[in-house]
Write a protein that holds these residues in place. Structure first.
Motif, PDB file in Angstrom:
ATOM      1  N   GLN A 280      41.505 -21.619  16.529  1.00  0.00           N
ATOM      2  CA  GLN A 280      40.517 -21.529  17.610  1.00  0.00           C
ATOM      3  C   GLN A 280      40.447 -22.808  18.444  1.00  0.00           C
ATOM      4  O   GLN A 280      39.655 -22.881  19.381  1.00  0.00           O
ATOM      5  CB  GLN A 280      39.134 -21.245  17.013  1.00  0.00           C
ATOM      6  N   GLU A 282      39.256 -25.770  17.708  1.00  0.00           N
ATOM      7  CA  GLU A 282      37.952 -26.415  17.633  1.00  0.00           C
ATOM      8  C   GLU A 282      38.075 -27.935  17.507  1.00  0.00           C
ATOM      9  O   GLU A 282      37.099 -28.661  17.692  1.00  0.00           O
ATOM     10  CB  GLU A 282      37.156 -25.865  16.442  1.00  0.00           C
ATOM     11  N   THR A 310      32.277 -23.739  16.629  1.00  0.00           N
ATOM     12  CA  THR A 310      31.771 -22.916  17.734  1.00  0.00           C
ATOM     13  C   THR A 310      30.252 -22.843  17.723  1.00  0.00           C
ATOM     14  O   THR A 310      29.634 -22.552  18.739  1.00  0.00           O
ATOM     15  CB  THR A 310      32.352 -21.493  17.643  1.00  0.00           C
TER      16      THR A 310
END
Length: 531
Positions: A280, A282, A310
């Protein structure tokens, strides 16, 4: 019907054949569930430890600043203004003050705190630091505070700050504990004295009295952390899973065992979360400048990986890096750092050919010759010349000297200088320097902190400096926070420094802005060897 020995044997074999997969499934279920709970408990303890050390660090820095002010009158207007500045710039400290005996004479809160009597200290450390654990003020009777005093100055923090950690399980007990006395500083929930007796300076997990207990040993200061997660949910999960596996049969039992193994391993375990975070994207980079102590000129920066989930939660590197190393994900993180820097670098090295960026590597990297290829590709992607990219490896990562020496030699031949990071914090520092050739030695912050103090280890930094000089290795001092430290290190022959005195970790865009001010285009003709 006549029962024969063969029938008995066949029946026994059939029962074993039927139950063995079920037993195996139950065993795997219990083991993986327990491991998951241990990881959960340890993550809570590490979170509390990180908070506690952040609080302690701010207190340490604040008191040092007040002591360094050298005010003849600790309650002078200028000194109280400094107290207010420290208070307002700190995320954890509620107040700073001057203490005489057990009384707060003045503080950053103003005159209303004058002559507040704290009473006898609850703890007195061998270093002379005094702690009050249940402080109440007339103007805040519904709140309890911790008070920490050293050298006549006291810092006040909310008692629950170090243990204000988010948990996703009810009934979790958390505490901070002094080492080596094993005394509770602050805590919530029931803390069993038997858990305190298990403190021996090492991080560990174990089961005790219906709890999965994790102990996180201190890394920088004298405060460790404990978390205890109730086992009732673990027991419920194991029991319910076992009831399902028994009537299903061999095939279903095997399938269930595999499923439980996969689910237990990926549900909330940190390795699975790290894998997801990599996918993702991050993770992101921040850069902390490195300066020339003689001029204050920015001549380099260290790329530091950060993780913001997130949900907005920031996971400290000292939590996720050890997990990534333990579960074999650290090289993926190293590759992520290299690719992220390549995407941000742009024409950095064309505009500033004398500037360098340090990239951290782990044990798995420094023992793998594929790392050389990764850096070669990074140099090509960023247009880096020789010495523009520095490889930084902690001495604790050299578990195999022979392999590490081979990789480091190849790195240096490719034009990537190598720095040994956090020097002095391991057990075989001199042995590394004798066996492996390094270009730079980074003096750990723990030794820099002792500069101009009466700490027992204050002389160690001088020995490290002399050792580096004898081996003709350039030195970089980490964690420089005061002008006094910077001046002392420069006078001792340390050329470069890094720390909050010069700049905190920052996004790449801010690095470029600061670099332009420190080293304008007209002055780009810098020495290619960090000078």
């Amino acid at each position: 019907m006549k029962i024969t020995p063969l029938l008995v044997v066949n029946t026994f074999a059939a029962v074993v054949g039927l139950l063995a997969p079920v037993v195996l499934s139950a065993y795997v279920t219990q083991r993986e569930a327990l491991r998951n709970e241990e990881n959960r408990a340890l993550s809570y303890a590490l979170d509390v430890l990180a908070r506690s050390e952040a609080v302690t660090n701010q207190i340490d820095v604040g008191i040092k600043r007040l002591v360094a002010s050298g005010a003849s009158n600790p309650c002078s207007t200028s000194n109280q203004e400094l107290m207010k500045e420290i208070d307002l710039s700190s995320s954890y400290i509620q107040a700073m003050g001057h203490i005489a005996g057990n009384q707060i004479v003045c503080s950053s809160l103003g005159v209303e705190t004058g002559s507040v009597d704290l009473g006898p200290a609850d703890m007195v450390r061998a270093s002379g630091v005094r702690l009050w654990l249940n402080v109440q003020f007339p103007f805040a009777r519904n709140a309890e505070f911790l008070a920490v005093e050293r050298d006549g100055y006291v810092a006040i923090v909310h008692k629950d700050l170090p243990i204000d950690a988010t948990t996703d399980v009810d009934g979790v007990s958390l505490a901070t504990v002094t080492y080596p006395e094993a005394q509770i500083v602050t805590g919530r929930g029931a803390i069993n004295p038997a858990w305190l007796a298990a403190i021996d300076g090492k991080s560990k997990t174990f089961i005790s009295n219906g709890y999965v207990v994790a102990i996180a040993a201190p890394k920088r200061y004298y405060i460790g952390a404990i978390s205890a997660v109730p086992t009732r949910e673990l027991d419920k999960r194991i029991y319910s899973t076992s009831l399902i596996t028994i009537p299903v049969g061999i095939l279903a039992s095997l399938l269930l065992a595999w499923s439980v193994f996969r689910i237990a391993k990926t549900r909330t375990a940190m390795p699975a979360v790290i894998k997801s975070a990599l996918k993702q994207r991050e993770f992101f980079l921040e850069y902390q400048p490195l300066v020339e102590l003689a001029t204050g000129r920015w001549i380099g920066a260290e790329a530091l990986i950060r993780w913001r989930r997130t949900t907005g939660e920031v996971v400290p590197p000292d939590i996720f890096i050890p997990v990534a190393e333990a579960c074999g994900l650290i090289q993926q993180i190293s590759q992520y750092v290299a690719k992220q820097f390549a995407s941000e670098a742009g024409d950095l090295f064309r505009r500033y050919p004398g500037f360098h960026v340090g990239i951290n590597v782990a044990a798995a990297d420094i023992h793998d010759e594929a790392t050389v290829l990764m850096f070669r590709e990074l140099a090509a992607a960023t247009g880096a010349g020789r010495n523009n990219i520095i490889v930084e490896a902690t001495e604790r990562s050299f578990t195999d000297h022979s392999r590490a020496a081979t990789v480091i030699k190849q790195m240096r031949q490719e034009g990537f200088p190598v720095a040994i990071d956090d020097f002095g914090t391991g057990y075989s520092s001199l042995a590394y320097l004798e066996r492996i050739r390094f270009d730079y030695l980074k003096i750990d912050k723990s030794f820099v902190d002792t500069v101009n103090t009466d700490a027992a280890t204050s002389g160690v930094v001088l020995h490290i400096i002399e050792m580096a000089k004898a081996l003709n290795i350039e030195m970089i001092a980490e964690g420089v926070e005061t002008e006094l430290q910077a001046q002392f290190l420069y006078e001792q022959g340390v050329r470069f420094g890094q720390g909050w005195l010069f700049g905190k970790p920052m996004p790449f865009s801010q690095l470029l802005e600061g670099l332009e001010k420190s080293m304008p285009m007209a002055n780009h003709q810098a020495d290619s060897r960090v000078s």
